[in-house]
Design a protein around this motif. Structure first.
Motif, PDB file in Angstrom:
ATOM      1  N   ASP A   1      60.805  28.863  22.182  1.00 15.43           N
ATOM      2  CA  ASP A   1      60.368  28.102  21.022  1.00 15.43           C
ATOM      3  C   ASP A   1      58.913  27.667  21.132  1.00 15.43           C
ATOM      4  OD1 ASP A   1      62.356  28.062  19.195  1.00 15.43           O
ATOM      5  OD2 ASP A   1      63.465  26.497  20.221  1.00 15.43           O
ATOM      6  N   VAL A   2      58.376  27.820  22.336  1.00 16.65           N
ATOM      7  CA  VAL A   2      57.032  27.304  22.571  1.00 16.65           C
ATOM      8  C   VAL A   2      56.011  28.417  22.428  1.00 16.65           C
ATOM      9  CG1 VAL A   2      55.660  25.961  24.181  1.00 16.65           C
ATOM     10  CG2 VAL A   2      58.134  25.903  24.324  1.00 16.65           C
ATOM     11  N   GLN A   3      54.952  28.157  21.726  1.00 14.14           N
ATOM     12  CA  GLN A   3      53.872  29.140  21.667  1.00 14.14           C
ATOM     13  C   GLN A   3      52.583  28.494  21.198  1.00 14.14           C
ATOM     14  OE1 GLN A   3      56.825  30.620  19.976  1.00 14.14           O
ATOM     15  NE2 GLN A   3      56.778  28.823  18.692  1.00 14.14           N
TER      16      GLN A   3
ATOM     17  N   LEU B   1      49.546  27.583  18.839  1.00 12.11           N
ATOM     18  CA  LEU B   1      49.517  27.212  17.434  1.00 12.11           C
ATOM     19  C   LEU B   1      48.820  28.320  16.665  1.00 12.11           C
ATOM     20  CD1 LEU B   1      49.646  25.287  15.064  1.00 12.11           C
ATOM     21  CD2 LEU B   1      47.674  24.105  15.996  1.00 12.11           C
TER      22      LEU B   1
ATOM     23  N   LYS C   1      48.089  29.681  13.437  1.00  8.37           N
ATOM     24  CA  LYS C   1      48.093  29.530  11.998  1.00  8.37           C
ATOM     25  C   LYS C   1      47.832  30.899  11.371  1.00  8.37           C
ATOM     26  CE  LYS C   1      47.891  25.695  10.468  1.00  8.37           C
ATOM     27  NZ  LYS C   1      48.997  24.901   9.960  1.00  8.37           N
TER      28      LYS C   1
ATOM     29  N   HIS D   1      52.860  35.741  20.188  1.00  9.17           N
ATOM     30  CA  HIS D   1      54.302  35.788  19.979  1.00  9.17           C
ATOM     31  C   HIS D   1      54.660  37.143  19.363  1.00  9.17           C
ATOM     32  CE1 HIS D   1      58.164  34.720  18.127  1.00  9.17           C
ATOM     33  NE2 HIS D   1      58.201  33.703  18.960  1.00  9.17           N
TER      34      HIS D   1
ATOM     35  N   HIS E   1      68.474  27.996  20.715  1.00  4.23           N
ATOM     36  CA  HIS E   1      69.317  27.397  19.680  1.00  4.23           C
ATOM     37  C   HIS E   1      70.629  26.888  20.220  1.00  4.23           C
ATOM     38  CE1 HIS E   1      66.542  30.001  17.508  1.00  4.23           C
ATOM     39  NE2 HIS E   1      66.483  28.969  16.711  1.00  4.23           N
TER      40      HIS E   1
ATOM     41  N   ASP F   1      68.784  30.725  13.202  1.00  2.97           N
ATOM     42  CA  ASP F   1      67.662  31.657  13.026  1.00  2.97           C
ATOM     43  C   ASP F   1      68.150  32.987  12.454  1.00  2.97           C
ATOM     44  OD1 ASP F   1      68.885  31.929  15.594  1.00  2.97           O
ATOM     45  OD2 ASP F   1      67.290  33.314  16.144  1.00  2.97           O
TER      46      ASP F   1
ATOM     47  N   PHE G   1      61.877  19.470  25.376  1.00  6.78           N
ATOM     48  CA  PHE G   1      63.097  20.063  24.838  1.00  6.78           C
ATOM     49  C   PHE G   1      64.312  19.405  25.472  1.00  6.78           C
ATOM     50  CE2 PHE G   1      60.098  23.333  23.737  1.00  6.78           C
ATOM     51  CZ  PHE G   1      60.586  23.822  22.548  1.00  6.78           C
TER      52      PHE G   1
ATOM     53  N   ALA H   1      56.362  20.711  26.990  1.00  5.30           N
ATOM     54  CA  ALA H   1      55.629  21.838  26.414  1.00  5.30           C
ATOM     55  C   ALA H   1      54.478  21.257  25.594  1.00  5.30           C
ATOM     56  CB  ALA H   1      56.556  22.663  25.536  1.00  5.30           C
TER      57      ALA H   1
ATOM     58  N   GLU I   1      51.915  23.308  24.075  1.00  6.27           N
ATOM     59  CA  GLU I   1      51.459  24.181  23.001  1.00  6.27           C
ATOM     60  C   GLU I   1      52.621  24.522  22.089  1.00  6.27           C
ATOM     61  OE1 GLU I   1      48.726  27.264  24.373  1.00  6.27           O
ATOM     62  OE2 GLU I   1      47.540  25.427  24.312  1.00  6.27           O
ATOM     63  N   VAL I   2      52.817  23.716  21.076  1.00  6.08           N
ATOM     64  CA  VAL I   2      53.925  23.963  20.156  1.00  6.08           C
ATOM     65  C   VAL I   2      53.382  24.052  18.733  1.00  6.08           C
ATOM     66  CG1 VAL I   2      55.677  22.838  21.540  1.00  6.08           C
ATOM     67  CG2 VAL I   2      54.325  21.493  19.963  1.00  6.08           C
ATOM     68  N   VAL I   3      54.129  24.749  17.908  1.00 10.49           N
ATOM     69  CA  VAL I   3      53.753  24.851  16.497  1.00 10.49           C
ATOM     70  C   VAL I   3      53.856  23.461  15.890  1.00 10.49           C
ATOM     71  CG1 VAL I   3      54.298  25.901  14.298  1.00 10.49           C
ATOM     72  CG2 VAL I   3      54.645  27.186  16.392  1.00 10.49           C
ATOM     73  N   ARG I   4      52.777  23.031  15.244  1.00  8.24           N
ATOM     74  CA  ARG I   4      52.789  21.713  14.596  1.00  8.24           C
ATOM     75  C   ARG I   4      52.262  21.860  13.176  1.00  8.24           C
ATOM     76  NH1 ARG I   4      48.859  19.773  19.166  1.00  8.24           N
ATOM     77  NH2 ARG I   4      49.873  21.567  20.097  1.00  8.24           N
ATOM     78  N   PHE I   5      52.585  20.917  12.333  1.00  8.61           N
ATOM     79  CA  PHE I   5      52.173  21.013  10.933  1.00  8.61           C
ATOM     80  C   PHE I   5      51.439  19.753  10.497  1.00  8.61           C
ATOM     81  CE2 PHE I   5      55.956  23.624  11.467  1.00  8.61           C
ATOM     82  CZ  PHE I   5      55.467  24.828  11.036  1.00  8.61           C
ATOM     83  N   HIS I   6      50.718  19.886   9.400  1.00  6.29           N
ATOM     84  CA  HIS I   6      50.072  18.745   8.762  1.00  6.29           C
ATOM     85  C   HIS I   6      50.794  18.456   7.453  1.00  6.29           C
ATOM     86  CE1 HIS I   6      46.753  18.659  11.587  1.00  6.29           C
ATOM     87  NE2 HIS I   6      46.771  19.976  11.541  1.00  6.29           N
TER      88      HIS I   6
ATOM     89  N   TYR J   1      58.997  31.936  14.180  1.00  2.75           N
ATOM     90  CA  TYR J   1      59.119  31.421  15.543  1.00  2.75           C
ATOM     91  C   TYR J   1      60.495  30.844  15.832  1.00  2.75           C
ATOM     92  CZ  TYR J   1      54.084  31.789  14.962  1.00  2.75           C
ATOM     93  OH  TYR J   1      52.826  32.250  14.701  1.00  2.75           O
ATOM     94  N   ASP J   2      61.457  31.038  14.917  1.00  2.00           N
ATOM     95  CA  ASP J   2      62.823  30.563  15.131  1.00  2.00           C
ATOM     96  C   ASP J   2      62.876  29.098  15.544  1.00  2.00           C
ATOM     97  OD1 ASP J   2      63.656  33.128  14.568  1.00  2.00           O
ATOM     98  OD2 ASP J   2      63.710  33.744  16.658  1.00  2.00           O
ATOM     99  N   LEU J   3      62.247  28.238  14.756  1.00  2.00           N
ATOM    100  CA  LEU J   3      62.179  26.820  15.108  1.00  2.00           C
ATOM    101  C   LEU J   3      63.407  26.051  14.622  1.00  2.00           C
ATOM    102  CD1 LEU J   3      58.472  26.170  14.040  1.00  2.00           C
ATOM    103  CD2 LEU J   3      59.327  26.657  16.331  1.00  2.00           C
ATOM    104  N   ILE J   4      63.713  24.958  15.296  1.00  3.61           N
ATOM    105  CA  ILE J   4      64.745  24.033  14.823  1.00  3.61           C
ATOM    106  C   ILE J   4      64.091  22.765  14.290  1.00  3.61           C
ATOM    107  CG2 ILE J   4      66.651  22.541  15.547  1.00  3.61           C
ATOM    108  CD1 ILE J   4      67.503  24.746  17.446  1.00  3.61           C
TER     109      ILE J   4
END
Lengths: 481, 481
Positions: A3-5, A7, A9, A65, A200, A279, B218, B236, B238-243, B258-261
């Motif tokens: 799940d980690v990668q 960022l 965009k 990824h 998951h 997913d 996690f 972790a 480096e994770v996907v983050r949003f604004h 990225y199959d995120l939860i």
């Protein structure tokens, strides 16, 4: 996969795609430089720069990824795509192949030799292999199959035995199971000795000695409970579960309704055989809506914009062929009335309005009903109600819009009788549109087919030919001598 | 809400819906019995039975998941729906209201008094309240607002300040945060003292003293790590983050890729303000594809089949109005050539074929391009490639299908010149369809609009009027004296 990668965009990926294209364009330029032997040093320098660019690119790609690599491959013209595919680290191959679209996958697989294919296949799990299997050459699948450990071989066989739209094809086999009579504290120690948990994992599955499903232990329960308690005291027994032959679509509905992350799949003997994760469900929803959109205009498969022209021509042929037939029928209907049109040429100008607006009404009705059918099964009471409602809406719409058209017709042609024919034809065609707009999807549902598929083409054919017939027929009866 | 519930298969809900309808129908019958004073005992017995039925029903409904109650309410006619709504336990009200469709929600809210509305609203969290807010009366929102604790009031204000299609509207505030310098063992003890974790917690969020986001821990890392380690060692970063101002659509893409939860939402100062969870994303994807399907036939809102007729008429009017205009334009184009049609009535029968098949080609092209645009931004190279590809496909298709039509025309009308006009008109209209099929969505994209919306209506208008003009124009030039 994790799940980690980074960022990543979309903008950054877009930049990378532009960079790749430039480097590749330069590459072709550099290859062209060989012939100019008058400036050998120049060519040499260019080549070294190019090599460096490629190396830097490979390093960048390595960090991405697999889903991002897939996205980049999709966005590249055929030639560049294959060049980049060469650069991608081979232990990512399998994951990338899973992520790309069918048409791109075919072009990538075509460049791989037996060994590369085997390597890619071996990096995947049984359920992932099953997704890839239809695109792999027979001999590779045989090799993969014999190389698998017995358990995974059974899993692969199992996953391959279910149709694409069932839970069996959606599920995976990444289960962490435990017994109900163990203390939480033991579970915690047991987990700490594991390398990793499957993606998951929001719950662990509780089974008895013979593999029968008994309940689930949520990770959060595990964390919140007193370590001295037994699993049986804190596990959840009543959870949504699925069978491998359940429809994927209904499973997706259940995931949405109950906000699930993962759910057990059990067989008729209540034995736990796998799980479905959110997913896979999200991918299914996306693909299903994508396919539906393509099917609406008669396209069987996605084309990427770099696909060969002739494949596109072939892909688009079936709908055009069907349309040729329906258009010819409509044309022959008009042909029946050529005497009427000769006498009153205004009919030729007005008839497409009757047909076109009827088509709109029919498509609106069908959209409403397909939407209702997607949501739940309709019983006979519902269907009666639907006919009554849609016919009444159509009648009101027919009188309103037919009235507007009657006024416009009167202003244009100054013939009251023509106006009345126009209004009557519009109303009648609207009623026909509503009637068949309910009938087509309902009959398809009763026959166990997808109510949406082809409905729009069929209703348009009916409202076109029907509209021409009604309008020209009424005109013949009431306007001509 | 919890992830655990009874195994409610759709079939069981369908049965329940049937039962409810029967009980309600009987109810109306029983009410009708009052007048028959000759058999008072009979009426009394019936009434008692009915009361019992209702009580049993209420018990059944009480055990259902709010999403299932919502589903049942959707499937009932207006009157029955309101009766069942009365039966539903009031502490479920808020959750059920969140799950039903907009039109059903409006009908349910209309029956609730101030106190009931306040109770329902108070059972919800800030992000859920924000979803409901547009449908609640102003005075209720004011009351709710003043009753909220300060923190939640700020959250509600925040959630309300973002448009429906942004991350700000998708996110919730159910965060479990911790510091990086704490040992895992301390976290485990801390969690064990908590009542519950928020739904869809697959990770805890690590922030520093001033609330800046540092990374995630996690749940599985928490379970697998040595309790003596510090969070900083295993989190972790480096994770996907949003604004909050990010597009919901792009967020959904990232969740899928990225199959995120769950994923953190941060502001410009890198402060953690909330999270997005996969269930909100799934709902968003479903709603977006539903809206798109309705928009394709010009419908603004869903109608349930029990909606009043006049609301349906109004809902369907805009598309019919647009179609009236485009059909009138096409009709006037035909009107320009009434002399030609009078001379050669075959033109009237053949012209809808040219128009109709052109419309198909245009819609196929648009579907392909909208699909491509949904997937990624196209740069100028891509667009050039698209024009070239679509025009070439259209030319080949025009010659092939135009050729077929030329042969059919020759067989029907025995006029070679008419055949050639037919083939030329089909080819030219296909080319126009392909050109505008690329241009319309690309221009819409460049203007920052949704490339799909209304594209189909526009291309059909162009290929209709254009097809008539090209065919009748060529016929006038080459066939008539």
């Amino acid at each position: 996969m994790t799940d980690v990668q980074d960022l990543d965009k979309p903008d950054e990926i877009a930049t990378l795609i532009r960079d790749i294209r430039e480097i590749m364009a330069r590459n072709r330029l550099v290859e062209g430089l060989v012939v100019r032997s008058d400036e050998p040093n120049h060519a040499l320098v260019e080549r070294i720069v190019h090599k460096q660019n490629l190396t830097r690119l490979a390093q960048k790609l390595e960090k991405l990824h697999p889903a991002d690599i897939a996205m980049i491959l999709e966005a590249l013209p055929h030639e560049d795509r294959l060049a980049i595919w060469e650069l991608v680290r081979s232990d990512h191959d399998g994951d990338v192949l899973l992520e790309v679209s069918d048409s791109v996958r075919a072009s990538l697989l075509a460049t791989m030799d037996r060994e590369e294919l085997l390597n890619a296949a071996n990096s995947l799990e049984a359920d992932e292999l099953a997704d890839l299997a239809p695109d792999l050459p027979e001999y590779v699948m045989q090799d993969v199959f014999t190389a698998l450990p017995l358990e995974e071989r059974e899993q692969l066989k199992f996953a391959l035995s279910y149709a694409e739209d069932t839970v069996g094809a959606l599920m995976d086999f990444d289960l962490v199971t435990l017994r109900a009579d163990v203390r939480i504290e033991v579970i915690l120690r047991y987990l700490r000795r594991m390398e990793d948990l499957p993606d998951h994992t929001d719950k662990l599955f509780v089974v008895d000695r013979i593999g029968q499903f008994q309940g689930v232990l949520f990770l959060k329960t595990l964390l919140l409970s007193d370590p001295e308690q037994e699993v049986a005291q804190v596990m959840a027994r009543e959870v949504v579960r699925f069978h491998p032959e359940d429809k994927a679509r209904e499973t997706a509905d259940a995931f949405e309704r109950y906000d699930l992350i993962s759910a057990p799949v059990i067989d008729e003997q209540n034995r736990l055989i796998g799980r479905v994760t959110v997913d896979a469900v999200v991918d299914f929803i996306r693909e299903a809506s994508d396919e539906e959109r393509l099917a609406q205009v008669g396209l069987r498969e996605e084309e990427d914009i770099f696909a060969p022209i002739l494949r596109s021509v072939k892909n688009r042929a079936p709908w055009l062929a069907i349309n040729l037939v329906t258009a010819m029928i409509a044309s022959r209907v008009i042909g029946l009335f050529d005497g009427a049109i000769e006498q009153l040429v205004a009919l030729a100008a007005l008839m497409p309005i009757v047909a076109g607006m009827g088509g709109n009404v029919g498509n609106q009705t069908i959209t409403m009903i397909v939407r209702e059918l997607a949501f739940r099964k309709l019983d006979n009471d519902d269907i009666r109600l639907l006919y009554s409602k849609e016919l009444r809406v159509a009648l009101i719409n027919g009188l309103v819009w037919g009235g507007v058209l009657a006024v416009i017709t009167l202003l244009l042609y100054h013939e009251p009788a023509l106006s009345i024919v126009m209004m009557s034809a519009v109303s009648l065609n609207f009623l026909a549109a509503a009637f068949f707009g309910v009938t087509i999807p309902v009959v398809r549902m009763k026959l166990g087919r997808d109510p949406a598929l082809g409905s729009s083409v069929l209703i348009t054919a009916i409202t076109d030919s029907g509209g021409f017939f009604i309008f020209l027929g009424l005109a013949t009866m009431f306007l001509l001598k």
